[in-house]
Design a protein around this motif. Structure first.
Motif, PDB file in Angstrom:
ATOM      1  N   ASP A  39       0.870  -1.174   0.000  1.00 50.29           N
ATOM      2  CA  ASP A  39       0.000   0.000   0.000  1.00 50.29           C
ATOM      3  C   ASP A  39       0.912   1.230   0.000  1.00 50.29           C
ATOM      4  O   ASP A  39       1.654   1.446   0.958  1.00 50.29           O
ATOM      5  CB  ASP A  39      -0.871  -0.025   1.253  1.00 50.29           C
ATOM      6  CG  ASP A  39      -1.879   1.117   1.321  1.00 50.29           C
ATOM      7  OD1 ASP A  39      -1.618   2.174   0.728  1.00 50.29           O
ATOM      8  OD2 ASP A  39      -2.907   0.958   2.009  1.00 50.29           O
ATOM      9  N   PRO A  40       0.903   2.035  -1.070  1.00 56.72           N
ATOM     10  CA  PRO A  40       1.834   3.170  -1.149  1.00 56.72           C
ATOM     11  C   PRO A  40       1.664   4.177  -0.020  1.00 56.72           C
ATOM     12  O   PRO A  40       2.604   4.856   0.368  1.00 56.72           O
ATOM     13  CB  PRO A  40       1.514   3.793  -2.515  1.00 56.72           C
ATOM     14  CG  PRO A  40       0.115   3.361  -2.818  1.00 56.72           C
ATOM     15  CD  PRO A  40       0.000   1.980  -2.228  1.00 56.72           C
ATOM     16  N   ARG A  41       0.468   4.276   0.523  1.00 56.77           N
ATOM     17  CA  ARG A  41       0.229   5.199   1.633  1.00 56.77           C
ATOM     18  C   ARG A  41       0.921   4.709   2.895  1.00 56.77           C
ATOM     19  O   ARG A  41       1.535   5.492   3.630  1.00 56.77           O
ATOM     20  CB  ARG A  41      -1.278   5.346   1.862  1.00 56.77           C
ATOM     21  CG  ARG A  41      -2.037   5.879   0.647  1.00 56.77           C
ATOM     22  CD  ARG A  41      -3.532   5.683   0.780  1.00 56.77           C
ATOM     23  NE  ARG A  41      -3.880   4.269   0.868  1.00 56.77           N
ATOM     24  CZ  ARG A  41      -5.115   3.809   1.091  1.00 56.77           C
ATOM     25  NH1 ARG A  41      -6.109   4.672   1.253  1.00 56.77           N
ATOM     26  NH2 ARG A  41      -5.352   2.515   1.158  1.00 56.77           N
ATOM     27  N   ALA A  42       0.851   3.393   3.132  1.00 56.71           N
ATOM     28  CA  ALA A  42       1.525   2.819   4.296  1.00 56.71           C
ATOM     29  C   ALA A  42       3.041   2.915   4.139  1.00 56.71           C
ATOM     30  O   ALA A  42       3.752   3.183   5.109  1.00 56.71           O
ATOM     31  CB  ALA A  42       1.102   1.365   4.486  1.00 56.71           C
ATOM     32  N   VAL A  43       3.522   2.698   2.918  1.00 56.35           N
ATOM     33  CA  VAL A  43       4.964   2.808   2.656  1.00 56.35           C
ATOM     34  C   VAL A  43       5.433   4.220   2.990  1.00 56.35           C
ATOM     35  O   VAL A  43       6.467   4.412   3.647  1.00 56.35           O
ATOM     36  CB  VAL A  43       5.281   2.468   1.189  1.00 56.35           C
ATOM     37  CG1 VAL A  43       6.743   2.792   0.860  1.00 56.35           C
ATOM     38  CG2 VAL A  43       5.004   0.993   0.915  1.00 56.35           C
ATOM     39  N   ALA A  44       4.691   5.205   2.527  1.00 55.88           N
ATOM     40  CA  ALA A  44       5.077   6.597   2.777  1.00 55.88           C
ATOM     41  C   ALA A  44       5.049   6.925   4.264  1.00 55.88           C
ATOM     42  O   ALA A  44       5.984   7.544   4.797  1.00 55.88           O
ATOM     43  CB  ALA A  44       4.149   7.535   2.010  1.00 55.88           C
ATOM     44  N   LEU A  45       3.997   6.503   4.950  1.00 53.83           N
ATOM     45  CA  LEU A  45       3.895   6.785   6.383  1.00 53.83           C
ATOM     46  C   LEU A  45       4.979   6.053   7.168  1.00 53.83           C
ATOM     47  O   LEU A  45       5.502   6.568   8.158  1.00 53.83           O
ATOM     48  CB  LEU A  45       2.508   6.404   6.901  1.00 53.83           C
ATOM     49  CG  LEU A  45       1.367   7.295   6.410  1.00 53.83           C
ATOM     50  CD1 LEU A  45       0.017   6.728   6.846  1.00 53.83           C
ATOM     51  CD2 LEU A  45       1.518   8.719   6.920  1.00 53.83           C
ATOM     52  N   SER A  46       5.328   4.855   6.723  1.00 51.37           N
ATOM     53  CA  SER A  46       6.412   4.113   7.369  1.00 51.37           C
ATOM     54  C   SER A  46       7.730   4.860   7.229  1.00 51.37           C
ATOM     55  O   SER A  46       8.495   5.005   8.191  1.00 51.37           O
ATOM     56  CB  SER A  46       6.525   2.718   6.749  1.00 51.37           C
ATOM     57  OG  SER A  46       7.597   1.997   7.327  1.00 51.37           O
ATOM     58  N   GLU A  47       7.993   5.351   6.024  1.00 53.16           N
ATOM     59  CA  GLU A  47       9.249   6.071   5.782  1.00 53.16           C
ATOM     60  C   GLU A  47       9.292   7.389   6.547  1.00 53.16           C
ATOM     61  O   GLU A  47      10.318   7.751   7.122  1.00 53.16           O
ATOM     62  CB  GLU A  47       9.426   6.319   4.279  1.00 53.16           C
ATOM     63  CG  GLU A  47       9.674   5.042   3.480  1.00 53.16           C
ATOM     64  CD  GLU A  47       9.791   5.294   1.991  1.00 53.16           C
ATOM     65  OE1 GLU A  47       9.771   6.490   1.576  1.00 53.16           O
ATOM     66  OE2 GLU A  47       9.892   4.322   1.221  1.00 53.16           O
ATOM     67  N   ILE A  48       8.175   8.103   6.558  1.00 54.38           N
ATOM     68  CA  ILE A  48       8.133   9.406   7.221  1.00 54.38           C
ATOM     69  C   ILE A  48       8.303   9.260   8.732  1.00 54.38           C
ATOM     70  O   ILE A  48       8.987  10.069   9.366  1.00 54.38           O
ATOM     71  CB  ILE A  48       6.812  10.131   6.881  1.00 54.38           C
ATOM     72  CG1 ILE A  48       6.827  10.567   5.406  1.00 54.38           C
ATOM     73  CG2 ILE A  48       6.600  11.348   7.791  1.00 54.38           C
ATOM     74  CD1 ILE A  48       5.485  11.011   4.882  1.00 54.38           C
ATOM     75  N   THR A  49       7.715   8.234   9.304  1.00 53.24           N
ATOM     76  CA  THR A  49       7.800   8.049  10.756  1.00 53.24           C
ATOM     77  C   THR A  49       9.023   7.237  11.186  1.00 53.24           C
ATOM     78  O   THR A  49       9.245   7.051  12.385  1.00 53.24           O
ATOM     79  CB  THR A  49       6.535   7.354  11.298  1.00 53.24           C
ATOM     80  OG1 THR A  49       6.380   6.075  10.659  1.00 53.24           O
ATOM     81  CG2 THR A  49       5.305   8.200  11.040  1.00 53.24           C
TER      82      THR A  49
END
Length: 361
Positions: free
Chosen positions: A259-269
């Motif tokens: 899920d690209p949204r989860a990937v982004a949130l994982s990277e940001i956090t």
């Protein structure tokens, strides 16, 4: 041939977003949503979604100022909230207040200041109702804070930590738009009748209120809480997998890969390891993905946006009953974008049905 739920039917030509579940793509107007979440503010992202271009410095200042000014509740609006039944849920409260704003000033086609009016006030409605229900004094909005930073300030009465604002801002951006989902489709159907923006957004809120669309990730929250209490991530996850239980927050109906949204949130956090909640969320994600590959090697199961929504919700101490309203505050930007687009080249949306009843004799 009947397509139940209109699944697989193309009902609109849209330039707003691309949701590609097979490849794990989420694109906003030609740009990766992940990139926008990493590099832009919520205000810039909303402007971009509505206009297709990023604002110049003076345009961003005007947009930000207008949005912050739209946060204020009038005395009459506060009275409406105060008079609503105590057992009315938050989504119904938001729906009622936005419906009340749909006066003669709202017309077809929708104007940008109408969108700003609705987008700006939703967080204030949530904060006012929440604090009132908990016998806390209302915190007036602070126009010096960002849209998301002010939301947390109004809820808690103090300025949130920067990394909490950053995480929630990324969440707002990554969930503000997701194609022709149930609530967005509802908004476009209403707009297609040449109804006003407030009516379209009110209808979208009604769709979001349903648990199959905007339900809170309570299962993920329960999982994270169980792991925190036990203290052994792998033991808890293995026990669930051995018992054939589903790991909540992993796998997605649309995305057959990450899920690209989860990937982004994982990277940001990922830089927030000094925050206990975020550190645990990353450890659980990594362990769960490894175990899922072991137990279910024929399936691609990864963390979804619901998982990281729950992780962020826990980290910033947002009450679980505010998850769907917070999701609504973010998705409101996407609904408005779709109404604007529907207005530009409008045709009433009216699918057919197959009669399966009896005939008169």
């Amino acid at each position: 041939m009947i397509h139940a739920g209109l699944e697989g039917i193309v009902a609109a030509d849209s330039k707003i977003s691309l949701v590609d579940g097979k490849n794990g793509f989420l694109v906003y107007r030609g740009e990766w949503a992940k990139k926008i979440a990493k590099e832009r503010s919520f205000e810039e992202a909303a402007y971009f979604l509505w206009n297709g271009t990023y604002p110049k410095a003076e345009e961003l200042e005007r947009f930000t100022t207008s949005l912050s000014e739209a946060r204020t509740l009038t005395k009459a609006q506060k009275e409406i909230i105060d008079r609503l039944p105590a057992n009315m849920d938050m989504m119904a409260v938001i729906r009622t207040l936005l419906s009340a704003k749909g006066s003669e000033e709202f017309s077809f086609p929708a104007k940008h200041d109408e969108g700003i009016c609705l987008l700006g006030i939703v967080p204030t409605i949530i904060a006012y109702r929440y604090r009132s229900q908990n016998d806390l004094p209302f915190i007036e909005p602070d126009t010096s804070l960002s849209h998301v930073g002010n939301y947390l300030y109004m809820l808690n009465g103090e300025r949130a930590e920067n990394h909490h604002v950053q995480a929630l801002t990324a969440y707002f951006i990554l969930t503000m738009e997701h194609g022709l989902n149930a609530s967005t489709f509802t908004a476009r159907v209403i707009a297609s009748t040449e109804s006003d923006l407030a009516s379209a957004v009110t209808g979208a809120i009604g769709a979001m209120k349903g648990p199959l669309h905007g339900g809170a990730p309570t299962g993920v929250i329960d999982l994270l809480q169980e792991i925190k209490q036990d203290g052994d991530v792998e033991k808890v996850l293995r026990r669930k997998l051995d018992n054939k239980e589903k790991l909540m927050g992993f796998g997605h109906r649309v995305y057959k890969t990450k899920d690209p949204r989860a990937v982004a949130l994982s990277e940001i956090t990922s830089t927030f390891y000094d925050d206990e909640e975020f550190a645990m969320a990353h450890e659980v994600e990594q362990t769960a993905v490894r175990l899922l590959q072991e137990y279910k090697p024929d399936r691609n199961l990864y963390a979804n946006v619901e998982y990281y929504a729950a992780a962020i919700l826990r980290a910033i101490d947002l009450p679980t009953e505010l998850f769907t309203p917070t999701f609504t505050a973010a998705r409101c930007a996407g609904w408005i974008a779709h109404v604007y687009e529907q207005n530009e080249n409008n045709r009433i949306i009216r699918p057919s049905s197959v009669y399966s009843g009896s005939m008169p004799e």
